[in-house]
Design a protein around this motif. Structure first.
Motif, short mmCIF file in Angstrom:
data_model
loop_
_atom_site.label_atom_id
_atom_site.label_comp_id
_atom_site.label_asym_id
_atom_site.label_seq_id
_atom_site.Cartn_x
_atom_site.Cartn_y
_atom_site.Cartn_z
N SER A 56 0.80 -1.23 0.00
CA SER A 56 0.00 0.00 0.00
C SER A 56 0.83 1.27 0.00
CB SER A 56 -0.94 0.01 1.21
OG SER A 56 -1.82 -1.09 1.18
N TYR A 57 2.05 1.23 0.56
CA TYR A 57 2.90 2.42 0.61
C TYR A 57 3.71 2.63 -0.67
CZ TYR A 57 2.17 3.16 5.65
OH TYR A 57 1.64 3.44 6.90
N ASP A 58 3.77 1.64 -1.54
CA ASP A 58 4.56 1.78 -2.77
C ASP A 58 3.98 2.89 -3.64
OD1 ASP A 58 5.88 -0.41 -1.73
OD2 ASP A 58 5.23 -1.82 -3.28
N ASN A 59 4.85 3.78 -4.09
CA ASN A 59 4.51 4.92 -4.96
C ASN A 59 3.69 6.01 -4.27
OD1 ASN A 59 5.87 3.80 -7.25
ND2 ASN A 59 4.15 2.37 -7.43
N VAL A 60 3.74 6.06 -2.94
CA VAL A 60 3.06 7.12 -2.19
C VAL A 60 4.05 8.28 -2.00
CG1 VAL A 60 2.01 7.75 0.03
CG2 VAL A 60 1.46 5.55 -1.04
N VAL A 61 3.57 9.49 -2.24
CA VAL A 61 4.42 10.68 -2.25
C VAL A 61 4.63 11.27 -0.85
CG1 VAL A 61 3.68 11.27 -4.59
CG2 VAL A 61 2.52 12.33 -2.63
N PHE A 62 5.69 12.07 -0.75
CA PHE A 62 5.90 12.95 0.40
C PHE A 62 5.16 14.24 0.06
CE2 PHE A 62 9.34 9.97 0.94
CZ PHE A 62 9.47 9.85 2.31
N HIS A 63 3.95 14.37 0.57
CA HIS A 63 3.06 15.47 0.17
C HIS A 63 3.28 16.75 0.98
CE1 HIS A 63 0.91 13.47 3.46
NE2 HIS A 63 0.46 14.68 3.76
N ARG A 64 3.87 16.63 2.16
CA ARG A 64 4.07 17.79 3.05
C ARG A 64 5.48 17.71 3.61
NH1 ARG A 64 2.08 18.64 8.90
NH2 ARG A 64 2.10 20.89 9.08
N VAL A 65 6.32 18.66 3.20
CA VAL A 65 7.73 18.64 3.60
C VAL A 65 8.13 20.06 4.00
CG1 VAL A 65 10.07 18.04 2.93
CG2 VAL A 65 8.14 16.77 1.95
N ALA A 71 9.26 15.60 7.05
CA ALA A 71 8.73 15.15 5.75
C ALA A 71 7.61 14.17 6.03
CB ALA A 71 9.83 14.49 4.93
N GLN A 72 6.42 14.45 5.50
CA GLN A 72 5.24 13.61 5.76
C GLN A 72 4.82 12.85 4.52
OE1 GLN A 72 2.18 15.53 8.07
NE2 GLN A 72 0.58 14.24 7.21
N THR A 73 4.42 11.60 4.71
CA THR A 73 4.00 10.70 3.65
C THR A 73 2.98 9.71 4.19
OG1 THR A 73 4.82 9.19 1.91
CG2 THR A 73 5.90 9.06 4.07
N GLY A 74 2.59 8.76 3.39
CA GLY A 74 1.77 7.65 3.87
C GLY A 74 0.29 7.73 3.59
N ASP A 75 -0.17 8.71 2.81
CA ASP A 75 -1.59 8.78 2.46
C ASP A 75 -1.84 7.78 1.33
OD1 ASP A 75 -4.17 9.32 1.63
OD2 ASP A 75 -3.92 11.49 1.57
N ARG A 87 -5.69 16.44 -3.01
CA ARG A 87 -6.26 15.79 -1.83
C ARG A 87 -5.20 15.01 -1.04
NH1 ARG A 87 -11.06 15.91 -0.41
NH2 ARG A 87 -11.09 13.83 0.48
N ALA A 88 -3.96 15.01 -1.51
CA ALA A 88 -2.90 14.28 -0.80
C ALA A 88 -2.78 14.81 0.62
CB ALA A 88 -1.58 14.42 -1.54
N GLY A 89 -2.74 13.91 1.58
CA GLY A 89 -2.65 14.28 2.98
C GLY A 89 -3.99 14.28 3.69
N MET A 90 -5.08 14.10 2.95
CA MET A 90 -6.41 14.12 3.57
C MET A 90 -6.95 12.72 3.83
SD MET A 90 -8.30 17.11 1.48
CE MET A 90 -7.70 18.77 1.45
#
Length: 181
Positions: A56-65, A71-75, A87-90
């Motif tokens: 599920s985490y593959d190809n997920v971006v760092f949307h808030r850095v 550095a935040q990711t994992g959406d 909508r990344a991060g929501m």
């Protein structure tokens, strides 16, 4: 209450058994190694590893850095490379939100914490990696792990802009995330 030296020793301690290897691609390229603290945050570590094992985490971006912060990711719902990034991060995942597992571990450089909404029991899939200490987060967010190799790669992640650190254009991403033991 722990002495600071004891807390730092816990944060820098070897893995409790499970970890991640995260391949980062974009302006930053390489693999970071993460020790997960399953003795400190067992529910959060179980959720992260389940999502990683499912791909599920593959190809997920760092949307808030945010430079000098994190550095935040994992959406996994709205943050896949190639999606509309507005909508990344929501989002989170199809797994339930988690109750907070706050600890006395401090938010030092390289510490990984779970992102959440205002409700302390709303962490799901998103996490952040600290560039610098953020002691104002202590006791407010769940500490789940520590980067043990590759902080120079974390330091190279494309920065966002503005007060919220939203990454404009093509963000860096977690190309692949593997669970290690």
């Amino acid at each position: 209450m722990y002495k600071l030296s004891a807390i730092l020793a816990l944060v820098a301690a070897p893995a409790f058994g499970v970890g991640l290897e995260i391949d980062i691609a974009g302006e930053a390229n390489g693999t970071i190694v993460v020790d997960l603290f399953e003795d400190v945050a067992p529910l959060h570590v179980a959720q992260i590893t389940a999502l990683a094992e499912a791909g599920s985490y593959d190809n997920v971006v760092f949307h808030r850095v945010i430079d000098g912060f994190m550095a935040q990711t994992g959406d996994v719902e709205n943050g896949m490379m190639g999606m509309d990034m507005t909508r990344a991060g929501m989002g989170g995942s199809d797994l339930p939100d988690l109750p907070a597992e706050f600890s006395d571990l401090p938010f030092e450089r390289g510490v990984i914490g779970m992102a959440r909404a205002q409700n302390p029991n709303s962490a799901n899939s998103q996490f952040f990696i600290m560039f610098e200490p953020g002691y104002f987060l202590n006791g407010q967010y769940t500490v789940v792990g520590q980067v043990t190799e590759g902080m120079e790669i974390v330091d190279a992640i494309k920065r966002g802009t503005g007060a919220n650190g939203a990454v404009i254009g093509r963000p860096d991403m977690m190309a692949a995330v593997r669970v290690t033991e």
